[in-house]
Design an enzyme around this catalytic site. Sequence first.
Site, PDB file in Angstrom:
ATOM      1  N   GLY A 239      35.346  40.012  43.757  1.00 20.29           N
ATOM      2  CA  GLY A 239      35.712  40.969  44.793  1.00 20.29           C
ATOM      3  C   GLY A 239      36.804  40.425  45.688  1.00 20.29           C
ATOM      4  O   GLY A 239      37.325  39.320  45.479  1.00 20.29           O
TER       5      GLY A 239
ATOM      6  N   GLY B  46      37.875  38.494  48.170  1.00 15.83           N
ATOM      7  CA  GLY B  46      37.356  37.388  48.957  1.00 15.83           C
ATOM      8  C   GLY B  46      38.222  37.025  50.140  1.00 15.83           C
ATOM      9  O   GLY B  46      37.739  36.467  51.132  1.00 15.83           O
TER      10      GLY B  46
ATOM     11  N   ASP C 142      36.021  30.767  53.126  1.00 20.65           N
ATOM     12  CA  ASP C 142      36.206  31.210  54.506  1.00 20.65           C
ATOM     13  C   ASP C 142      37.076  32.448  54.643  1.00 20.65           C
ATOM     14  O   ASP C 142      37.256  32.961  55.749  1.00 20.65           O
ATOM     15  CB  ASP C 142      36.775  30.073  55.362  1.00 20.65           C
ATOM     16  CG  ASP C 142      38.113  29.550  54.845  1.00 20.65           C
ATOM     17  OD1 ASP C 142      38.754  30.250  54.035  1.00 20.65           O
ATOM     18  OD2 ASP C 142      38.511  28.439  55.259  1.00 20.65           O
ATOM     19  N   GLY C 143      37.651  32.931  53.540  1.00 22.51           N
ATOM     20  CA  GLY C 143      38.461  34.138  53.596  1.00 22.51           C
ATOM     21  C   GLY C 143      39.819  33.952  54.235  1.00 22.51           C
ATOM     22  O   GLY C 143      40.576  34.906  54.396  1.00 22.51           O
TER      23      GLY C 143
ATOM     24  N   ARG D 252      50.075  42.848  52.539  1.00 21.48           N
ATOM     25  CA  ARG D 252      50.712  43.250  51.291  1.00 21.48           C
ATOM     26  C   ARG D 252      50.421  44.723  51.032  1.00 21.48           C
ATOM     27  O   ARG D 252      49.434  45.270  51.525  1.00 21.48           O
ATOM     28  CB  ARG D 252      50.271  42.374  50.127  1.00 21.48           C
ATOM     29  CG  ARG D 252      48.785  42.331  49.857  1.00 21.48           C
ATOM     30  CD  ARG D 252      48.479  41.352  48.737  1.00 21.48           C
ATOM     31  NE  ARG D 252      47.063  41.365  48.385  1.00 21.48           N
ATOM     32  CZ  ARG D 252      46.538  40.624  47.416  1.00 21.48           C
ATOM     33  NH1 ARG D 252      47.312  39.829  46.696  1.00 21.48           N
ATOM     34  NH2 ARG D 252      45.248  40.680  47.149  1.00 21.48           N
TER      35      ARG D 252
ATOM     36  N   ARG E 205      42.072  47.127  39.852  1.00 19.02           N
ATOM     37  CA  ARG E 205      42.214  46.092  38.832  1.00 19.02           C
ATOM     38  C   ARG E 205      41.351  46.414  37.608  1.00 19.02           C
ATOM     39  O   ARG E 205      40.425  47.239  37.684  1.00 19.02           O
ATOM     40  CB  ARG E 205      41.762  44.742  39.401  1.00 19.02           C
ATOM     41  CG  ARG E 205      42.431  44.366  40.713  1.00 19.02           C
ATOM     42  CD  ARG E 205      41.549  43.440  41.533  1.00 19.02           C
ATOM     43  NE  ARG E 205      42.150  43.155  42.834  1.00 19.02           N
ATOM     44  CZ  ARG E 205      42.848  42.056  43.107  1.00 19.02           C
ATOM     45  NH1 ARG E 205      43.022  41.148  42.172  1.00 19.02           N
ATOM     46  NH2 ARG E 205      43.363  41.864  44.295  1.00 19.02           N
TER      47      ARG E 205
ATOM     48  N   ASP F  67      40.519  39.983  36.520  1.00 18.54           N
ATOM     49  CA  ASP F  67      40.466  40.484  37.898  1.00 18.54           C
ATOM     50  C   ASP F  67      41.819  40.382  38.588  1.00 18.54           C
ATOM     51  O   ASP F  67      41.980  40.886  39.704  1.00 18.54           O
ATOM     52  CB  ASP F  67      39.390  39.749  38.702  1.00 18.54           C
ATOM     53  CG  ASP F  67      39.553  38.238  38.663  1.00 18.54           C
ATOM     54  OD1 ASP F  67      39.347  37.658  37.588  1.00 18.54           O
ATOM     55  OD2 ASP F  67      39.893  37.625  39.692  1.00 18.54           O
ATOM     56  N   ASN F  68      42.789  39.736  37.936  1.00 20.77           N
ATOM     57  CA  ASN F  68      44.149  39.670  38.476  1.00 20.77           C
ATOM     58  C   ASN F  68      45.106  40.582  37.718  1.00 20.77           C
ATOM     59  O   ASN F  68      46.323  40.398  37.785  1.00 20.77           O
ATOM     60  CB  ASN F  68      44.676  38.234  38.416  1.00 20.77           C
ATOM     61  CG  ASN F  68      43.965  37.307  39.375  1.00 20.77           C
ATOM     62  OD1 ASN F  68      43.401  37.751  40.367  1.00 20.77           O
ATOM     63  ND2 ASN F  68      43.972  36.020  39.083  1.00 20.77           N
TER      64      ASN F  68
ATOM     65  N   ASP G 167      48.467  39.368  42.852  1.00 17.88           N
ATOM     66  CA  ASP G 167      47.846  38.080  43.156  1.00 17.88           C
ATOM     67  C   ASP G 167      48.756  36.912  42.800  1.00 17.88           C
ATOM     68  O   ASP G 167      48.635  36.289  41.746  1.00 17.88           O
ATOM     69  CB  ASP G 167      46.492  37.947  42.450  1.00 17.88           C
ATOM     70  CG  ASP G 167      45.413  38.759  43.134  1.00 17.88           C
ATOM     71  OD1 ASP G 167      45.674  39.242  44.248  1.00 17.88           O
ATOM     72  OD2 ASP G 167      44.329  38.920  42.570  1.00 17.88           O
TER      73      ASP G 167
END
Length: 513
Positions: free
Chosen positions: A98, A100, A133-134, A191, A198, A268-269, A278
Amino acid sequence: MNIEQIRHPFTDIFPGDLSNNPMQRNTPKVLFATTKPAGFDAPELIAFNETLSEEIGLGPYKNQDLDFLVGNHLPGNVKTYATAYAGHQFGNWAGQLGDGRAILAGEIINKNGRKTEIQWKGAGATPYSRHADGRAVLRSSVREYLMSEAMYHLGVPTTRALSLALTGEDVVRDMMYNGNPQLEKGAVVIRTAESFLRFGHFELLSAQREYNTLEDLADFTIENYYPEITTDGIQKYKDFFEKICTRTADLMVEWFRVGFVHGVMNTDNMSVLGLTIDYGPYSMMDEYDLNFTPNTTDLPGRRYAFGKQGQISQWNLWQLANALHPLIKDDKFLEDTLNHYGTYFWEAHDQMLCRKFGFDELLESDEEFFTNWQGLMQELQLDYTLFFNQLEKLNTESDFQSLFADIVYIPLDNRKLKKLEDFAGKYEARLTTNTISREESLALMKHSNPKFTLRNYLLYECIEEISTGKTEMLEKLTRALENPYEELYPEFSVKRPSTYDDTTGCSTLSCSS
């Protein structure tokens, strides 16, 4: 900026976790979770893309907009959320993943009806951060901001960057995953994209056997991003998959054209719209090498090496085919479509090489010509971008020593010079089969071969300078990347200096950000 018109069609249609709980956790049977940016006390704007802001309908920047650009003090109409998806990472099923480090603000529609999603990257943890930590650090944020815009101006389908800002806090990162964590400056990028959907969004629903929601997601994607599909029933989903395959193949061909290596082509990319998405441990090609991967995490297998990107994209499409199978229910169609993918990709790839060489059409003999050229490039370690720039200057009076000496990464001895001369003779002979003039041939080459590409060593120097509070190189690189088919700054159109051959964060990178 006008942020009052941001809307949230995705969250209005699909089930989500609306608890506003930012804790990292599994969120089964939902596609998003509402979550708020962390907020930062001392942000500082580094760059703002005025042209993009006008294009998408946000308008000019005002001083008070900095709060929005880093996720502080959001207006009431903005409902922030992160999406859940799954994926295959380095060939292995990774389960739920997901956003992140990404938090969506929503979608904006400009006066021409163009839809654009807006997303913070590095603004704090989400339920999908997987114990991270995002946050994002300055070096990765600068790389994403500049390269996404560089790819756009090269003509490669991509997400884009609206802003780059320091957060005012330090973030701990182990850049090379070698037990040497360091404090780095934190940053946030905004962005944009038509959509950030995806392959992994579809994989998640299919793996959870949420077939009704899978169908809803496919219908939503088709209605909003593939309006040319007008068929119904199963045929609609067949057409959808075929178009994703075509867009993906076209994207891979563009990567090969400009020498881009993504470095981490996990499912996922991969964008279902055929966008480059990404920007992590990527690189533009310096010396030509089909086995080159910029990602230290991809060693020693080199799954995502430059020359494997077409093959890996097909493998990723197989995983998407498995995810869409409950809607399509036709094994032979999926198999035939994926087999055709290879045929389509290689024909488009060779047509692209024809344009780079200035050939007006693809001949049967060109396969051998291209194979021999690849072997020459690898053996002599010729610079990919500069080789084609010099090829435009080639004529019967050319001095091969002066023409090619400055674009090789190993010394040119007499044997290597003879190989270059032999290739040039074959190239000149191939040009005589053109039905267009030499001027028209050169026009093809100039349109296909950039004079400037955003090399890792230039990014490295730019990041080092920004870290000291200066932005002169950032501004200069921005002007150069906006005009990649012109040589605005000859000092940027040179091969990588040998001093950077083994520099961490320049010649080699990791997924750390």
